[in-house]
Design a protein around this motif. Structure first.
Motif, PDB file in Angstrom:
ATOM      1  N   ASP A  35       0.827  -1.212   0.000  1.00  0.00           N
ATOM      2  CA  ASP A  35       0.000   0.000   0.000  1.00  0.00           C
ATOM      3  C   ASP A  35       0.861   1.261   0.000  1.00  0.00           C
ATOM      4  OD1 ASP A  35      -2.265  -1.589   0.019  1.00  0.00           O
ATOM      5  OD2 ASP A  35      -2.645  -1.349   2.167  1.00  0.00           O
ATOM      6  N   GLU A  40       1.012   4.034  -2.934  1.00  0.00           N
ATOM      7  CA  GLU A  40       0.756   5.443  -2.655  1.00  0.00           C
ATOM      8  C   GLU A  40       1.879   6.323  -3.201  1.00  0.00           C
ATOM      9  OE1 GLU A  40      -0.501   8.400   1.031  1.00  0.00           O
ATOM     10  OE2 GLU A  40      -0.161   6.270   1.453  1.00  0.00           O
ATOM     11  N   ASP A  75       1.293   6.465  -6.943  1.00  0.00           N
ATOM     12  CA  ASP A  75       0.124   7.291  -7.250  1.00  0.00           C
ATOM     13  C   ASP A  75       0.411   8.775  -7.056  1.00  0.00           C
ATOM     14  OD1 ASP A  75      -1.266   4.948  -7.795  1.00  0.00           O
ATOM     15  OD2 ASP A  75      -2.360   4.949  -5.878  1.00  0.00           O
ATOM     16  N   GLU A 128       3.014  10.605   1.352  1.00  0.00           N
ATOM     17  CA  GLU A 128       2.610  11.964   0.991  1.00  0.00           C
ATOM     18  C   GLU A 128       3.674  12.981   1.404  1.00  0.00           C
ATOM     19  OE1 GLU A 128      -1.092  15.083   1.613  1.00  0.00           O
ATOM     20  OE2 GLU A 128      -1.061  13.209   2.741  1.00  0.00           O
TER      21      GLU A 128
END
Length: 158
Positions: free
Chosen positions: A33, A37, A40, A112
């Motif tokens: 995951d 991320e 993405d 992020e």
């Protein structure tokens, strides 16, 4: 795909090179995951500049994961470790490239935050937004204390 050799009356099934590599490639593409991320978020930044998304490549994933693990093991954030540069690591896993870039980081609490950090750095941002790149590999590995180490390999094949 299997190669069938016939020697009447007995038939032998021999695996092709593609069949032999399939388990390695499938394992390399089991994206976590956190890795997804990172991919993405990187592609979101590229989309803002109307650039094509980068596609995960098994060999680049392997190179990035191995480098992230090595950085975590040595607790160093470096492009050159053990005398090997990004191009050495990528060639070492068998990927033939025309263009190559690498971003590394450590200590960020989330993908992020890492991408935000990379985008605020001219060199890292340049790698993420380089139009020639078409493929990506990423790795996130934690050291013994839980501190994350990130590696991102961006490339275009020969």
């Amino acid at each position: 795909m299997l190669l069938v050799l016939g020697f009447s009356p007995v038939w032998f099934l021999l695996p092709t090179k593609e069949d032999a590599l399939r388990p390695v490639l499938e394992r390399a593409l089991r994206i976590t995951d956190e890795e997804q991320e990172l991919i993405d978020l990187t592609n979101q930044e590229r989309a803002k500049e109307e650039l094509r998304p980068l596609k995960p490549h098994p060999l680049l994933m392997q190179a990035a994961r191995e480098h992230a693990a090595n950085m975590a093991r040595q607790q160093k954030i470096e492009h050159v470790l053990d005398g090997k540069e990004p191009r050495d690591r990528v060639r070492g896993v068998g990927y033939r490239f025309r263009h190559l870039g690498e971003n590394v980081a450590s200590g960020y609490r989330s993908p992020e935050a890492v991408v935000r950090g990379w985008m605020s750095s001219e060199g890292h941002r340049g790698n993420i937004l380089r139009a020639e790149f078409t493929e990506i590999g990423v790795g996130v590995v934690r050291d013994h204390s839980g501190k994350p180490y990130y590696a991102q390999v961006l490339a275009s094949p020969k």
